[in-house]
Design a protein around this motif. Structure first.
Motif, PDB file in Angstrom:
ATOM      1  N   VAL A  45      -8.344   2.324   1.932  1.00 41.62           N
ATOM      2  CA  VAL A  45      -8.069   0.891   2.050  1.00 41.62           C
ATOM      3  C   VAL A  45      -6.875   0.596   2.977  1.00 41.62           C
ATOM      4  N   CYS A  46      -5.784   1.311   2.782  1.00 42.62           N
ATOM      5  CA  CYS A  46      -4.593   1.028   3.594  1.00 42.62           C
ATOM      6  C   CYS A  46      -4.791   1.296   5.081  1.00 42.62           C
TER       7      CYS A  46
ATOM      8  N   GLY B 188       0.824  -1.193   0.000  1.00 43.00           N
ATOM      9  CA  GLY B 188       0.000   0.000   0.000  1.00 43.00           C
ATOM     10  C   GLY B 188       0.861   1.247   0.000  1.00 43.00           C
ATOM     11  N   PHE B 189       0.302   2.359   0.445  1.00 41.88           N
ATOM     12  CA  PHE B 189       1.075   3.609   0.511  1.00 41.88           C
ATOM     13  C   PHE B 189       0.469   4.542   1.549  1.00 41.88           C
TER      14      PHE B 189
ATOM     15  N   CYS C  92      -2.677   6.765   1.043  1.00 36.78           N
ATOM     16  CA  CYS C  92      -3.911   6.064   0.673  1.00 36.78           C
ATOM     17  C   CYS C  92      -5.069   6.583   1.525  1.00 36.78           C
TER      18      CYS C  92
ATOM     19  N   HIS D   7      -3.708  -0.041  -6.298  1.00 41.42           N
ATOM     20  CA  HIS D   7      -2.874  -1.197  -5.927  1.00 41.42           C
ATOM     21  C   HIS D   7      -3.708  -2.383  -5.482  1.00 41.42           C
TER      22      HIS D   7
HETATM   23 CU   LIG Z   1      -4.127   1.720  -0.200  1.00 45.81          CU
END
Ligand SMILES: [Cu+2]
Length: 198
Positions: free
Chosen positions: A79-80, A72-73, A76, A164
């Motif tokens: 979601v992350c 992930g990042f 984000c 992603h």
């Molecule tokens: Cu994410």
């Protein structure tokens, strides 16, 4: 369904289709039904990157530990952070056993996610979480090894976000891929499942 959710579902769908295709190829070549979803060796492998303290981290550091791996990042939007929160809950449910497993958050945005940025970001989550970054080539190689899809998407107002794959991978003590880890259950159930791999 938001466009973002739709995109993520698409990415997940593409990943599963890839696994099914891979299994089919294995079946055609060997004439045998492959192990669940994909041959374990098909996902994962050696890597050399840096953790959030700037220390080198490699696949050898995971030997002996069942490991959850998530890509992930830090920028984000949804979601992350949600996944990292859920993983944190699982680690908390594990109690003392949390020291016997590992959970890795690997950035797909190494340009912005320096070790310092990862450290700062992860301070909001369970301290067992390991943030992993490195140069773009090494991250790309690890992404490929894990069959992770990721792509830079420019934003209207400038800058960019990342699309992603949002799968939590369960790797066993020997670094072999077991299965996508089921996050759609209570943390205690997920923790109990994880304990089976200790
Ligand atoms: Cu994410």
């Amino acid at each position: 369904m938001t466009p973002r959710t739709a995109r993520l579902l698409l990415v997940l769908g593409a990943f599963i289709t890839g696994l099914v295709l891979f299994s089919t190829v294995v079946f055609i070549i060997t004439g045998r039904t492959p192990a669940p979803i994909a041959a374990p060796s098909a996902i994962g492998g050696p890597f050399q990157l840096v953790d959030q303290t700037g220390k080198t981290i490699t696949d050898k550091d995971l030997k002996g530990y069942p490991t959850l791996v998530f890509f992930g990042f830090t920028n984000c939007p949804d979601v992350c952070p949600t996944t990292l929160f859920e993983v944190s809950e699982i680690m908390r449910s594990l109690g003392k056993d949390a020291d016997r497993v590992k959970a890795m958050f690997v950035t797909v945005d190494p340009e912005r996610d320096t070790p310092e940025k990862m450290k700062d970001y992860l301070s909001s989550f369970d301290p067992h979480l390991v943030g992993v970054t490195g140069d773009t080539a090494a991250i790309t190689a690890m992404g490929k090894a894990y069959r992770v899809y990721f792509k830079k998407v420019p934003l209207d107002g400038g800058g960019y976000t990342m699309d992603h794959t949002a799968i939590v991978y369960l790797m066993d003590k020997d670094g072999r891929f077991v299965a996508p880890f089921n996050m759609k259950r209570r943390p205690e159930e997920a923790a109990a499942d994880l304990r089976r791999y200790l």
